[in-house]
Design a protein around this motif. Structure first.
Motif, PDB file in Angstrom:
ATOM      1  N   ASP A 164       0.828  -1.327  -0.137  1.00  0.00           N
ATOM      2  CA  ASP A 164      -0.070   0.283  -0.092  1.00  0.00           C
ATOM      3  C   ASP A 164       0.839   1.038   0.046  1.00  0.00           C
ATOM      4  O   ASP A 164       0.625   2.272  -0.751  1.00  0.00           O
ATOM      5  CB  ASP A 164      -1.039  -0.029   1.236  1.00  0.00           C
ATOM      6  CG  ASP A 164      -2.161  -0.963   0.889  1.00  0.00           C
ATOM      7  OD1 ASP A 164      -2.519  -1.126  -0.126  1.00  0.00           O
ATOM      8  OD2 ASP A 164      -2.821  -1.255   1.987  1.00  0.00           O
ATOM      9  N   ILE A 165       2.065   1.403   0.845  1.00  0.00           N
ATOM     10  CA  ILE A 165       2.881   2.348   0.747  1.00  0.00           C
ATOM     11  C   ILE A 165       3.334   2.514  -0.940  1.00  0.00           C
ATOM     12  O   ILE A 165       3.572   3.475  -1.075  1.00  0.00           O
ATOM     13  CB  ILE A 165       3.828   2.258   1.752  1.00  0.00           C
ATOM     14  CG1 ILE A 165       3.435   2.434   3.191  1.00  0.00           C
ATOM     15  CG2 ILE A 165       5.330   3.068   1.708  1.00  0.00           C
ATOM     16  CD1 ILE A 165       4.401   1.813   4.376  1.00  0.00           C
ATOM     17  N   PHE A 166       3.913   1.646  -1.245  1.00  0.00           N
ATOM     18  CA  PHE A 166       4.350   1.710  -2.736  1.00  0.00           C
ATOM     19  C   PHE A 166       3.279   2.128  -3.660  1.00  0.00           C
ATOM     20  O   PHE A 166       3.870   2.732  -4.712  1.00  0.00           O
ATOM     21  CB  PHE A 166       5.117   0.317  -3.271  1.00  0.00           C
ATOM     22  CG  PHE A 166       6.488   0.200  -2.693  1.00  0.00           C
ATOM     23  CD1 PHE A 166       7.608   0.427  -3.508  1.00  0.00           C
ATOM     24  CD2 PHE A 166       6.932  -0.070  -1.225  1.00  0.00           C
ATOM     25  CE1 PHE A 166       9.087   0.562  -3.045  1.00  0.00           C
ATOM     26  CE2 PHE A 166       8.010  -0.092  -0.706  1.00  0.00           C
ATOM     27  CZ  PHE A 166       9.264   0.039  -1.713  1.00  0.00           C
ATOM     28  N   ARG A 167       2.132   1.701  -3.437  1.00  0.00           N
ATOM     29  CA  ARG A 167       0.821   2.153  -4.198  1.00  0.00           C
ATOM     30  C   ARG A 167       0.805   3.708  -4.070  1.00  0.00           C
ATOM     31  O   ARG A 167       0.736   4.398  -5.231  1.00  0.00           O
ATOM     32  CB  ARG A 167      -0.299   1.324  -4.058  1.00  0.00           C
ATOM     33  CG  ARG A 167      -0.188  -0.120  -4.496  1.00  0.00           C
ATOM     34  CD  ARG A 167      -1.693  -0.713  -4.238  1.00  0.00           C
ATOM     35  NE  ARG A 167      -1.357  -2.108  -4.346  1.00  0.00           N
ATOM     36  CZ  ARG A 167      -1.418  -2.936  -3.505  1.00  0.00           C
ATOM     37  NH1 ARG A 167      -1.569  -2.871  -2.073  1.00  0.00           N
ATOM     38  NH2 ARG A 167      -1.339  -4.391  -3.690  1.00  0.00           N
ATOM     39  N   SER A 168       1.057   4.170  -2.973  1.00  0.00           N
ATOM     40  CA  SER A 168       1.104   5.710  -2.861  1.00  0.00           C
ATOM     41  C   SER A 168       2.007   6.295  -3.488  1.00  0.00           C
ATOM     42  O   SER A 168       2.044   7.272  -4.198  1.00  0.00           O
ATOM     43  CB  SER A 168       0.991   6.087  -1.407  1.00  0.00           C
ATOM     44  OG  SER A 168      -0.189   5.577  -0.539  1.00  0.00           O
ATOM     45  N   TRP A 169       3.239   5.572  -3.432  1.00  0.00           N
ATOM     46  CA  TRP A 169       4.531   6.196  -4.219  1.00  0.00           C
ATOM     47  C   TRP A 169       4.550   6.317  -5.533  1.00  0.00           C
ATOM     48  O   TRP A 169       4.911   7.207  -6.244  1.00  0.00           O
ATOM     49  CB  TRP A 169       5.700   4.916  -3.716  1.00  0.00           C
ATOM     50  CG  TRP A 169       7.012   5.617  -4.442  1.00  0.00           C
ATOM     51  CD1 TRP A 169       7.507   4.949  -5.293  1.00  0.00           C
ATOM     52  CD2 TRP A 169       8.072   6.442  -3.967  1.00  0.00           C
ATOM     53  NE1 TRP A 169       8.765   5.445  -5.827  1.00  0.00           N
ATOM     54  CE2 TRP A 169       8.948   6.652  -4.916  1.00  0.00           C
ATOM     55  CE3 TRP A 169       8.028   7.568  -3.251  1.00  0.00           C
ATOM     56  CZ2 TRP A 169      10.098   7.329  -4.889  1.00  0.00           C
ATOM     57  CZ3 TRP A 169       9.130   8.147  -3.007  1.00  0.00           C
ATOM     58  CH2 TRP A 169       9.968   8.333  -3.982  1.00  0.00           C
TER      59      TRP A 169
END
Length: 571
Positions: A491-496
């Motif tokens: 999820d953090i990388f999707r935001s990135w």
């Protein structure tokens, strides 16, 4: 016992010095020594010294408690029920006279005790058994550098290695010899016992001969060429209660890859991991083997320090006897379902423990089989195939207090260790590691998303802002351990990716990346620097990850010559 100031080198030999010890190496490859393993030997000396201090502190505490109990018993505190009330006045006078006489006697005894010398605690001197000694350098260093060592048993099966050990022990003045007598003295010369006792024989037979309680040793060191598995059964039986077991395994092609899963299972009782965190999985597989081997004899292990170093793993564990702790091993063992695409893992513990408190306050433990499976047939994140790894140890791999004590010792004795800079770096990272299983690297996760990689600080900050814990891992440079799941990391990388778009025309239709990107993040990640993303130790310049010390370095070639058995020492 101090090392000799100078060493005499015979013709045909070369002198190899390490710290205060030295050994003679023949021109032939009859015995094995790997100079790169100096870090292993330095770390072992530091850990055994720290363990010795810890063990003696525990013994002293128990000794003082016993002295206090005896003192209370002698002074009559808490001794039995009160005396019955006298029936007549005459009886009362007689009882009073008796009490006065007892008090006078006690005061006399107390004055006598005051003149007696007070008992003092004598530190326990311990015995070390090195099962596979080769040149004997490790045993010699233990005898020289660890103050509380009574003696070291240095064993090897190879006659050439035993001959080399005897030569090196004599070179370092650790052999048995007659002490010189003063001129004109009529006293008989005293024989100084050997500080390193050389033994030629099978390592397993030697350890089985020491498995009875009165013959047990305090420390067992296993440092073979390859796997330590053939020697573990004997080692867990011959070490004292609370003793230290030091184990090295260099067969990383078995432990840290899926090239030989059948060999890994036959040696360690579990399947290896094919993922970037394979080196931590290797540690957990060896811990699983140690724990199950000890459990067969009603014993359990407490991992103190477990490190993946260069081309091997090195573990320091304490061994105790306690049936209730053996039962808890069931809940500290797990199987992992590892995704072949995004490397997400899903833990399946084998057992669980429930506590039931009775009306009287007694705690009863109930052991039950765990529910499962934790995941469906395919990875929920990227829809790739899952592979099974384990069973392996799922509990903590370090004891933070012990690691802190070793680090304090190394910082106070930097000049005594040739690899102190690296020791400080690796111990600092191990001390700060989270107890959660496995680590990840932002670069590997970014490769699964086909996106630009965020920095280590940005990734750690995003996890901290999301309410998760973060630490580094000693096993891999640029890695992070976290309390977050892989779903949270993704999820953090999707935001990135929203701020750093991915070129979808470069991603194939059947790629797991499309599944990863098809989901929306459940929260918006904050990549601004978090104050805790840099620990206090991170501000200090430390050698946390070793660079290649020499060209073409590694485990080294196996010693030549005829062997009675395939397993020989790695020193």
């Amino acid at each position: 016992m101090s090392a000799p100031a100078t060493f005499t080198v015979p013709e045909g030999f070369t002198l190899h010095k390490e710290n205060t010890s030295a050994i003679l190496l023949p021109s032939s490859n009859d015995t094995f020594l790997n100079p790169v393993q100096e870090f292993n030997r330095d770390l072992s000396v530091a850990c055994i010294r720290t363990w010795g201090e810890l063990m003696n502190a525990e013994k002293e505490r128990k000794w003082r408690q016993a002295v206090e109990r005896r003192a209370k018993k002698n002074t009559g505190e808490g001794a039995g029920p009160k005396a019955k009330k006298p029936k007549t006045e005459g009886d009362a006078l007689a009882t009073t006279d008796e009490k006065m006489g007892e008090e006078a006697a006690q005061s006399t005894d107390a004055s006598k005790d005051a003149t007696k010398p007070q008992p003092e605690f004598r530190p326990h001197q311990f015995v070390i058994l090195e099962a596979l000694s080769a040149t004997g350098l490790r045993s010699i260093r233990y005898a020289h550098e660890i103050p509380l060592v009574k003696y070291v048993i240095a064993n090897d099966l190879s006659p050439a290695a035993v001959e080399a050990m005897r030569r090196n022990v004599e070179l370092n003045d650790l052999h048995e010899k007659e002490e010189p007598v003063a001129e004109g003295s009529t006293e008989e010369p005293k024989v100084r016992p050997a500080k390193v006792r050389v033994n030629e024989g099978d390592a397993c037979a030697l350890m089985y001969n020491h498995r009875s309680e009165r013959n047990r040793v305090d420390v067992v060191d296993l440092d073979p060429y390859g796997t330590a598995v053939p020697f573990i059964d004997g080692a867990v039986q011959c070490v004292n209660d609370g003793g230290l077991l030091c184990v090295t395994c260099t067969d990383m092609s078995v432990l840290a890859t899926t090239n030989y899963p059948e060999k890994c299972f036959s040696n360690y009782g579990g399947a290896p991991v094919k993922a970037e965190y394979c080196h931590e999985a290797a540690l957990r597989l060896v811990l699983h083997t140690l724990a199950t081997s000890a459990a067969r004899y009603g014993r359990y292990i407490q991992p103190l320090l477990s490190l993946s170093i260069d081309f091997y793993v090195r573990l320091f564990v304490r061994v105790y006897t306690a049936p209730i702790e053996v039962k808890k091993l069931f809940s500290k063992t797990a199987v992992y379902h590892v995704c072949s695409g995004c490397q997400s893992f899903y833990e399946q513990p084998l057992g669980r423990v429930t506590e039931q408190v009775s009306d009287k306050g007694n705690v009863n433990l109930h052991f039950k089989v765990h529910q499962g499976p934790p995941v469906s047939e395919r990875c929920p994140e990227c829809n790739s195939v899952l592979h099974v790894a384990g069973p392996m140890w799922s509990g903590p791999i370090h004891n933070k207090e012990f690691v802190s004590s070793v680090l304090t010792h190394v910082e106070a004795n930097e000049d005594k260790y040739g690899t102190s800079a690296r020791m400080k770096g690796m111990l600092t990272v191990a001390k700060e590691e989270l107890d959660t299983p496995f680590y990840f690297t932002p670069s590997k996760v970014a490769s699964h998303f086909h996106c630009v990689c965020p920095s280590l600080d940005e990734t750690a900050s995003a996890l901290l802002h999301a309410g998760h814990k973060v630490s580094r891992s000693h096993a891999c440079a640029g890695s992070l351990k976290t309390s977050a799941t892989y779903a949270d990391i993704h999820d953090i990388f999707r935001s990135w990716v929203k701020a750093h778009p991915v070129r979808m025309d470069k991603v194939s239709e059947n790629s797991p990346t499309r599944h990863l990107l098809s989901k929306e993040p459940s929260f918006e990640a904050n990549f601004k620097r978090h104050p805790e993303s840099v620990t206090a130790s991170s501000k200090i310049k430390l050698v946390r990850y070793q660079q290649n010390p020499t060209p073409n370095w590694g485990p080294g070639a196996k010693p030549g010559g005829k062997r009675k058995r395939g397993q020989e020492g790695d020193d």
